[in-house]
Design a protein around this motif. Sequence first.
Motif, PDB file in Angstrom:
ATOM      1  N   LEU A  15       0.893  -1.205  -0.256  1.00  0.00           N
ATOM      2  CA  LEU A  15      -0.130  -0.081   0.136  1.00  0.00           C
ATOM      3  C   LEU A  15       0.772   1.225   0.023  1.00  0.00           C
ATOM      4  CD1 LEU A  15      -2.859  -1.118   2.497  1.00  0.00           C
ATOM      5  CD2 LEU A  15      -2.991  -0.807   0.001  1.00  0.00           C
ATOM      6  N   LYS A  19       0.931   3.933  -3.094  1.00  0.00           N
ATOM      7  CA  LYS A  19       0.664   5.239  -3.271  1.00  0.00           C
ATOM      8  C   LYS A  19       1.849   6.158  -3.778  1.00  0.00           C
ATOM      9  CE  LYS A  19      -1.132   8.545   0.248  1.00  0.00           C
ATOM     10  NZ  LYS A  19      -1.654   8.706   1.779  1.00  0.00           N
ATOM     11  N   LYS A  24      -0.989   1.109 -10.661  1.00  0.00           N
ATOM     12  CA  LYS A  24      -2.040   0.544 -10.707  1.00  0.00           C
ATOM     13  C   LYS A  24      -2.453  -0.998 -10.121  1.00  0.00           C
ATOM     14  CE  LYS A  24      -2.627   2.160 -15.270  1.00  0.00           C
ATOM     15  NZ  LYS A  24      -2.782   1.719 -16.802  1.00  0.00           N
ATOM     16  N   SER A  25      -3.504  -1.448  -9.753  1.00  0.00           N
ATOM     17  CA  SER A  25      -3.737  -2.855  -8.962  1.00  0.00           C
ATOM     18  C   SER A  25      -3.127  -3.675 -10.254  1.00  0.00           C
ATOM     19  CB  SER A  25      -4.862  -2.912  -8.583  1.00  0.00           C
ATOM     20  OG  SER A  25      -5.174  -2.220  -7.442  1.00  0.00           O
ATOM     21  N   SER A  26      -3.536  -3.511 -11.309  1.00  0.00           N
ATOM     22  CA  SER A  26      -3.298  -4.418 -12.135  1.00  0.00           C
ATOM     23  C   SER A  26      -1.640  -4.821 -12.578  1.00  0.00           C
ATOM     24  CB  SER A  26      -4.110  -4.219 -13.739  1.00  0.00           C
ATOM     25  OG  SER A  26      -3.428  -2.882 -14.135  1.00  0.00           O
ATOM     26  N   ALA A  52      -6.135  -8.569  -3.017  1.00  0.00           N
ATOM     27  CA  ALA A  52      -6.905  -7.638  -4.239  1.00  0.00           C
ATOM     28  C   ALA A  52      -8.184  -6.910  -3.486  1.00  0.00           C
ATOM     29  CB  ALA A  52      -7.691  -8.695  -5.088  1.00  0.00           C
ATOM     30  N   SER A  53      -8.738  -7.484  -2.430  1.00  0.00           N
ATOM     31  CA  SER A  53      -9.621  -6.813  -1.668  1.00  0.00           C
ATOM     32  C   SER A  53      -9.255  -5.561  -0.994  1.00  0.00           C
ATOM     33  CB  SER A  53     -10.524  -7.643  -0.654  1.00  0.00           C
ATOM     34  OG  SER A  53      -9.690  -7.920   0.645  1.00  0.00           O
ATOM     35  N   LYS A  54      -7.820  -5.660  -0.741  1.00  0.00           N
ATOM     36  CA  LYS A  54      -7.162  -4.433  -0.372  1.00  0.00           C
ATOM     37  C   LYS A  54      -6.756  -3.330  -1.256  1.00  0.00           C
ATOM     38  CE  LYS A  54      -8.061  -5.966   3.900  1.00  0.00           C
ATOM     39  NZ  LYS A  54      -9.356  -5.441   4.289  1.00  0.00           N
ATOM     40  N   LYS A  55      -7.022  -3.836  -2.343  1.00  0.00           N
ATOM     41  CA  LYS A  55      -6.706  -2.683  -3.702  1.00  0.00           C
ATOM     42  C   LYS A  55      -5.151  -3.279  -3.949  1.00  0.00           C
ATOM     43  CE  LYS A  55     -10.491  -0.176  -4.029  1.00  0.00           C
ATOM     44  NZ  LYS A  55     -11.616  -1.022  -3.659  1.00  0.00           N
ATOM     45  N   ILE A  58      -5.205  -7.714  -8.706  1.00  0.00           N
ATOM     46  CA  ILE A  58      -6.574  -8.031  -9.174  1.00  0.00           C
ATOM     47  C   ILE A  58      -7.162  -9.395  -8.616  1.00  0.00           C
ATOM     48  CG2 ILE A  58      -6.236  -6.245 -10.978  1.00  0.00           C
ATOM     49  CD1 ILE A  58      -5.869  -8.589 -12.728  1.00  0.00           C
TER      50      ILE A  58
END
Length: 137
Positions: A15, A19, A24-26, A52-55, A58
């Motif tokens: 994270l 930031k 990107k998550s992907s 993925a649930s935490k960004k 994917i």
Amino acid sequence: KFKKSQIKSIKELSLYLIKKYKIKSSNILGHSDIAFDRKKDPGEKFPWKYLASKKIGIWHKIEEIKLKKFRKKKISNIEMTMFIKYLNKIGYFTRSLTNSKKLRLAQSFQRRFRQNLINGKIDRECLIIAEKLSKLF
């Protein structure tokens, strides 16, 4: 199996880096996503769905109960071609695939997105997951 402290650390570090560098998550990948013919890590026990649930990375949003009915259902040659195209869109290297590389590619995909069955066989379940993921790109 990964310890809770390891998962907490990877989550916090990821994270922070996402930031800081606007990733990107992907674009969050494992070794096996990039070099499927040489690497198996982080492996099928890595909590990709949770991350993925935490960004972080994917994941598909298809209910497992719905997916399981497509497990081990054969696909046609045309659908196999589509599966490879979906994986290419997701970011897997799909050029010059021999049969043995195709097997390792399928296993890598399964380690990430169908962690409870890694058999290297591309079935309808894999096809559906890959199609859904390809729409994220």
